[in-house]
Design a protein around this motif. Structure first.
Motif, PDB file in Angstrom:
ATOM      1  N   MET B   1      -5.858   4.806 -10.864  1.00 52.09           N
ATOM      2  CA  MET B   1      -4.561   4.848 -10.177  1.00 52.09           C
ATOM      3  C   MET B   1      -4.774   4.768  -8.670  1.00 52.09           C
ATOM      4  O   MET B   1      -5.774   5.257  -8.152  1.00 52.09           O
ATOM      5  CB  MET B   1      -3.844   6.152 -10.566  1.00 52.09           C
ATOM      6  N   LEU B   9       5.629   4.302   1.574  1.00 56.57           N
ATOM      7  CA  LEU B   9       6.601   3.531   0.790  1.00 56.57           C
ATOM      8  C   LEU B   9       5.871   2.586  -0.157  1.00 56.57           C
ATOM      9  O   LEU B   9       4.862   2.009   0.224  1.00 56.57           O
ATOM     10  CB  LEU B   9       7.476   2.705   1.762  1.00 56.57           C
ATOM     11  N   ASN B  10       6.353   2.485  -1.387  1.00 51.71           N
ATOM     12  CA  ASN B  10       5.920   1.350  -2.208  1.00 51.71           C
ATOM     13  C   ASN B  10       7.167   0.597  -2.643  1.00 51.71           C
ATOM     14  O   ASN B  10       8.201   1.189  -2.918  1.00 51.71           O
ATOM     15  CB  ASN B  10       5.037   1.764  -3.387  1.00 51.71           C
ATOM     16  N   GLY B  19       4.959  -8.741  -7.597  1.00 50.13           N
ATOM     17  CA  GLY B  19       3.922  -7.794  -7.221  1.00 50.13           C
ATOM     18  C   GLY B  19       4.474  -6.687  -6.342  1.00 50.13           C
ATOM     19  O   GLY B  19       5.697  -6.564  -6.172  1.00 50.13           O
ATOM     20  N   MET B  20       3.573  -5.896  -5.796  1.00 53.31           N
ATOM     21  CA  MET B  20       4.003  -4.702  -5.051  1.00 53.31           C
ATOM     22  C   MET B  20       3.300  -4.585  -3.713  1.00 53.31           C
ATOM     23  O   MET B  20       2.201  -5.106  -3.528  1.00 53.31           O
ATOM     24  CB  MET B  20       3.697  -3.449  -5.868  1.00 53.31           C
ATOM     25  N   PHE B  22       2.157  -1.516  -1.028  1.00 51.92           N
ATOM     26  CA  PHE B  22       2.006  -0.092  -0.741  1.00 51.92           C
ATOM     27  C   PHE B  22       1.787   0.060   0.762  1.00 51.92           C
ATOM     28  O   PHE B  22       0.908  -0.610   1.324  1.00 51.92           O
ATOM     29  CB  PHE B  22       0.793   0.492  -1.491  1.00 51.92           C
ATOM     30  N   SER B  35      -0.444  -6.392  -3.794  1.00 49.54           N
ATOM     31  CA  SER B  35      -0.990  -6.967  -5.029  1.00 49.54           C
ATOM     32  C   SER B  35       0.015  -7.988  -5.546  1.00 49.54           C
ATOM     33  O   SER B  35       1.142  -7.641  -5.891  1.00 49.54           O
ATOM     34  CB  SER B  35      -1.212  -5.854  -6.058  1.00 49.54           C
ATOM     35  N   ILE B  44      -6.319 -11.233  -9.948  1.00 49.73           N
ATOM     36  CA  ILE B  44      -5.421 -10.355  -9.185  1.00 49.73           C
ATOM     37  C   ILE B  44      -6.265  -9.465  -8.276  1.00 49.73           C
ATOM     38  O   ILE B  44      -7.262  -8.893  -8.702  1.00 49.73           O
ATOM     39  CB  ILE B  44      -4.553  -9.496 -10.128  1.00 49.73           C
ATOM     40  N   TRP B  46      -6.286  -7.128  -4.202  1.00 47.04           N
ATOM     41  CA  TRP B  46      -5.519  -6.473  -3.133  1.00 47.04           C
ATOM     42  C   TRP B  46      -5.741  -7.229  -1.835  1.00 47.04           C
ATOM     43  O   TRP B  46      -6.880  -7.529  -1.481  1.00 47.04           O
ATOM     44  CB  TRP B  46      -5.989  -5.030  -2.954  1.00 47.04           C
ATOM     45  N   ASP B  79      -9.310  -1.376  -7.959  1.00 43.98           N
ATOM     46  CA  ASP B  79      -8.636  -0.210  -7.371  1.00 43.98           C
ATOM     47  C   ASP B  79      -9.633   0.774  -6.775  1.00 43.98           C
ATOM     48  O   ASP B  79      -9.341   1.427  -5.772  1.00 43.98           O
ATOM     49  CB  ASP B  79      -7.791   0.498  -8.439  1.00 43.98           C
TER      50      ASP B  79
END
Lengths: 403, 109
Positions: B1, B9-10, B19-20, B22, B35, B44, B46, B79
């Motif tokens: 994680m 904020l995400n 995607g996201m 962070f 990501s 995939i 970062w 991660d």
């Protein structure tokens, strides 16, 4: 499947399918009470974890981008023994027809497809609701029209709107874990007995990672009870095996229009009856942010995520903008939408398709029931992105023009 | 994680690519980690930049390629590597804040 089959597939004679080691729990316990752990995974992996807990009897599919990843993952689940039977069909109309047969036999059936695959299977798919075959269709949306592309675009969902299918639209990876589980349960309710599609915007969700909160994999949903159904399951094991549903339903040109119309009325009444279950299991068929706002963004699927960020950025500027996420496209949450939007002055409907099917649905619902202005957009399609700025610009433009 | 410490904020990747994103913050500095979807899931990764916050309301920041941490956009392929970098960066930002506070007022960034 007998142990002999396991051995034939290379398993040791004492192999135990992992699905048989799982504990069955009540759906409410699964959805709301069991502890959850969050992982950062792709939408395809979220789908796999959903299927792992779904107690699937048979999964049949034909690979197509961007669905292939998910069904590859489902293949691993079959190998581990979480799915009892699994095979790759030869193309989609065969797959969707085979799924109908499996569901008629009374087992929990799962398939998945994307864009052109959905279109190819559409003849069989549109016969599912009338045949009253509960099942789960995972639909990873992509372009269907020429020039062909494998990029995200959810126009294909509009083709399912009037089939009698139940249709959910997942916003993100979390939804693509939760919704299929709910779909399995609601689809099989006796007063529903209908197939349920769970659509998701391909690539944006399936091939991207997001945070997914999941229950322990040691638990699964109760199995399907094939006899608890609006129409009886077919006995395909004892001869004479039957190839079709009850005689009046598949008599082709001999069917009376009375029979057809009453049967179709019942199908669409069953769609409406499903709403109470979705309301319970999804914690509402819609989600409302800032319910007292004058301006609203109304969206489904990945457009919701972009709308959330637009709402947040408007909030930073001191402007309260509301947002409605529509979770269930069928059943359509008409009463909830009318109540939520009755005082709205401006309603924007961002969508990932050219036709604006969600905007049309909303317009037909709100016609004569709101004095607010309906704005069909922004819309992107064919793989175009919808930056948050685009939604903010549309909002600013609508204010400037006093729409 | 992914580390949740110092997470400001995400959100959905604001460019609309899916995607996201962070956003982490330690004093005036922080990190954006994005990501995005990839056609091959195994690709995939970062994309990480050091950022300096300009305002929090509205949230504005600029990419900062002048720290000792990174002079370009970084890529992390798992991660664990990202979390290790975040831990290192958080300590660096604390020290940077102390050093910047020692500067005469006219030289402060």
């Amino acid at each position: 499947m007998s142990n002999l089959d396991f051995v034939a597939e290379g398993k040791p004679a004492d192999w135990v399918p992992l699905g048989e080691t799982q504990t069955v729990v009540d759906p409410m316990e699964m959805f709301f009470k069991l502890p959850r752990k969050t992982e950062f995974i792709t939408g395809s992996e979220a789908a796999r974890e959903s299927i792992r807990r779904m107690n699937v009897d048979v999964a049949i599919a034909y690979p197509i981008t961007p669905q292939s990843e998910t069904m590859q993952q489902a293949g691993y689940l079959y190998d581990e023994g979480y799915i009892k039977d699994f095979y790759r069909g030869e193309e989609e109309i065969g797959v969707m027809s085979a799924c109908a047969g499996a569901s008629r036999a009374g087992v929990r059936t799962l398939t998945a497809t994307s864009g052109p695959g959905l279109m190819r299977g559409m003849e069989a798919i549109s016969s599912w609701p009338g045949a009253r075959v509960p099942m789960i269709l995972m639909d990873m949306c992509r372009v269907i029209n020429t020039p062909l592309a494998i990029q995200p675009d959810n126009i294909e969902m509009s083709f399912m709107l009037n089939t009698g299918m139940l249709l959910l639209h997942a916003e993100d990876q979390q939804d693509f874990y939760d919704y299929p589980l709910v779909a399995a349960i609601v689809s099989e309710k006796v007063d529903v007995t209908l197939p349920c599609a769970v659509s998701v915007d391909g690539f944006f969700v399936t091939h991207a990672r997001g945070q997914v909160s999941m229950t322990p994999k040691e638990y699964k949903l109760p199995p399907r009870d094939g006899w608890a159904s609006a129409v009886p399951a077919m006995d395909n094991e004892n001869p004479p095996a039957r190839l079709s549903r009850d005689a009046p339903i598949q008599k082709s040109n001999f069917i009376s229009y009375h029979m057809h119309s009453s049967w179709q009325q019942e199908v669409f009444a069953a769609v409406e009856r499903s709403a109470k279950y979705f309301d319970k299991y999804l914690d509402g068929c819609i989600e409302i942010v800032n319910p007292d706002a004058d301006e609203f963004l109304v969206a489904s699927g990945a457009a919701v995520s972009q709308s959330r960020e637009a709402v947040r950025q408007e909030g930073e500027q001191g402007r309260k903008v509301g947002m409605i996420k529509i979770k269930t496209i069928r059943p359509w949450p008409m009463r909830q939408l009318i109540a939520a939007l009755k005082n709205a002055k401006r309603i924007l409907v961002p969508e990932f398709n050219q036709a604006g099917w969600l905007h049309k649905e909303l317009c037909s619902t709100l016609y004569g029931r709101t004095t607010g202005t309906m704005i069909g957009g922004p819309r992107v399609y064919g793989g175009m992105t919808m930056p948050t700025e685009m939604i903010l610009e549309w909002l600013a433009d609508a204010r400037k023009k006093q729409l | 994680m992914i580390t949740q410490d110092n997470l400001l904020l995400n959100r959905a990747e604001p460019g609309g690519l899916g995607g996201m994103q962070f956003l982490y913050k330690v004093n005036d500095y922080g990190i954006t980690a994005i990501s995005k979807p990839q056609e091959e899931i195994s690709n995939i990764h970062w994309e990480v930049d050091i950022i300096k916050y300009l305002t929090l309301k509205p949230l504005k920041f600029e990419v900062c390629h002048t720290t000792a941490l990174a002079t370009k956009t970084l890529k992390f392929y798992n991660d664990k590597a990202l979390n290790e970098f975040l831990g290192k960066a958080f300590k660096y930002f604390e020290e940077l804040d102390l050093l910047e506070n020692m500067l005469p007022e006219k030289d402060k960034p």
